[in-house]
Design a protein around this motif. Structure first.
Motif, PDB file in Angstrom:
ATOM      1  N   LEU A  92      -0.821  23.972 -28.284  1.00  0.00           N
ATOM      2  CA  LEU A  92      -0.887  25.417 -28.531  1.00  0.00           C
ATOM      3  C   LEU A  92      -0.526  26.247 -27.305  1.00  0.00           C
ATOM      4  O   LEU A  92      -0.480  27.474 -27.386  1.00  0.00           O
ATOM      5  N   LYS A  93      -0.261  25.588 -26.190  1.00  0.00           N
ATOM      6  CA  LYS A  93      -0.009  26.292 -24.934  1.00  0.00           C
ATOM      7  C   LYS A  93       1.111  27.332 -25.073  1.00  0.00           C
ATOM      8  O   LYS A  93       0.930  28.497 -24.732  1.00  0.00           O
ATOM      9  N   ASP A  94       2.263  26.938 -25.578  1.00  0.00           N
ATOM     10  CA  ASP A  94       3.403  27.853 -25.693  1.00  0.00           C
ATOM     11  C   ASP A  94       3.141  28.972 -26.697  1.00  0.00           C
ATOM     12  O   ASP A  94       3.496  30.128 -26.463  1.00  0.00           O
ATOM     13  N   LEU A  95       2.521  28.630 -27.807  1.00  0.00           N
ATOM     14  CA  LEU A  95       2.216  29.622 -28.835  1.00  0.00           C
ATOM     15  C   LEU A  95       1.209  30.643 -28.311  1.00  0.00           C
ATOM     16  O   LEU A  95       1.361  31.852 -28.537  1.00  0.00           O
ATOM     17  N   MET A  96       0.223  30.186 -27.581  1.00  0.00           N
ATOM     18  CA  MET A  96      -0.757  31.107 -27.003  1.00  0.00           C
ATOM     19  C   MET A  96      -0.115  31.972 -25.916  1.00  0.00           C
ATOM     20  O   MET A  96      -0.421  33.161 -25.804  1.00  0.00           O
ATOM     21  N   SER A  97       0.781  31.403 -25.156  1.00  0.00           N
ATOM     22  CA  SER A  97       1.490  32.159 -24.125  1.00  0.00           C
ATOM     23  C   SER A  97       2.323  33.271 -24.769  1.00  0.00           C
ATOM     24  O   SER A  97       2.313  34.423 -24.310  1.00  0.00           O
ATOM     25  N   GLU A  98       3.033  32.939 -25.828  1.00  0.00           N
ATOM     26  CA  GLU A  98       3.828  33.934 -26.544  1.00  0.00           C
ATOM     27  C   GLU A  98       2.926  35.034 -27.107  1.00  0.00           C
ATOM     28  O   GLU A  98       3.244  36.224 -27.009  1.00  0.00           O
ATOM     29  N   THR A  99       1.808  34.664 -27.676  1.00  0.00           N
ATOM     30  CA  THR A  99       0.880  35.643 -28.238  1.00  0.00           C
ATOM     31  C   THR A  99       0.312  36.530 -27.136  1.00  0.00           C
ATOM     32  O   THR A  99       0.197  37.750 -27.309  1.00  0.00           O
ATOM     33  N   ASN A 100      -0.012  35.947 -25.990  1.00  0.00           N
ATOM     34  CA  ASN A 100      -0.497  36.743 -24.854  1.00  0.00           C
ATOM     35  C   ASN A 100       0.559  37.730 -24.362  1.00  0.00           C
ATOM     36  O   ASN A 100       0.232  38.851 -23.985  1.00  0.00           O
ATOM     37  N   GLU A 101       1.824  37.321 -24.373  1.00  0.00           N
ATOM     38  CA  GLU A 101       2.899  38.227 -23.978  1.00  0.00           C
ATOM     39  C   GLU A 101       3.014  39.389 -24.959  1.00  0.00           C
ATOM     40  O   GLU A 101       3.214  40.540 -24.550  1.00  0.00           O
ATOM     41  N   ILE A 102       2.890  39.097 -26.235  1.00  0.00           N
ATOM     42  CA  ILE A 102       2.927  40.152 -27.255  1.00  0.00           C
ATOM     43  C   ILE A 102       1.764  41.112 -27.051  1.00  0.00           C
ATOM     44  O   ILE A 102       1.937  42.334 -27.101  1.00  0.00           O
ATOM     45  N   VAL A 103       0.581  40.574 -26.784  1.00  0.00           N
ATOM     46  CA  VAL A 103      -0.593  41.417 -26.516  1.00  0.00           C
ATOM     47  C   VAL A 103      -0.324  42.313 -25.306  1.00  0.00           C
ATOM     48  O   VAL A 103      -0.582  43.529 -25.351  1.00  0.00           O
ATOM     49  N   ALA A 104       0.201  41.747 -24.251  1.00  0.00           N
ATOM     50  CA  ALA A 104       0.464  42.524 -23.032  1.00  0.00           C
ATOM     51  C   ALA A 104       1.470  43.642 -23.298  1.00  0.00           C
ATOM     52  O   ALA A 104       1.293  44.779 -22.816  1.00  0.00           O
TER      53      ALA A 104
END
Length: 119
Positions: A92-104
């Motif tokens: 889930l590392k990449d998916l969570m990273s992408e989601t964190n970028e969207i949040v930011a």
């Protein structure tokens, strides 16, 4: 990033989550968490599309706030998948990273719009 690129990015997030949920273990707990994750992830893109049709800056800010809440909720459900050991963290590392970028990006957009909308 322009509006269409962000629409595409949020749709890709939804599609990635759809594929993830389809691969979850066949258990009641995985099903419940998976449904919650699926609902929140697909809401990110759908609500962003609605935000793009906002009637005013205040309406846009409010709708982007909903998108932000849904994206943050995605992170919560992914954390639960990891902490309950249903999915390995590295999966889930990449998916969570992408989601964190969207949040930011959403946080930044909302702050910018609030600053511009002050009388």
């Amino acid at each position: 990033m322009n509006e269409q690129e962000f629409k595409d990015r949020t749709k890709k997030l939804s599609l990635r989550v759809i594929r993830l949920v389809g691969k979850l273990p066949n258990s009641y707990i995985a099903e419940v968490i998976g449904k919650q994750l699926l609902r929140s992830a697909t809401s990110v893109g759908a609500n962003y599309r609605a935000a793009c049709r906002g009637k005013s800056t205040a309406d846009l800010i409010a709708k982007l706030g909903i998108v932000l809440e849904e994206a943050d909720e995605c992170l919560y459900w992914m954390e639960l998948l990891i902490e309950s050991e249903l999915v390995a963290a590295d999966k889930l590392k990449d998916l969570m990273s992408e989601t964190n970028e969207i949040v930011a990006m959403l946080v930044t957009s909302i702050k910018t719009l609030r600053t511009k909308n002050k009388p």
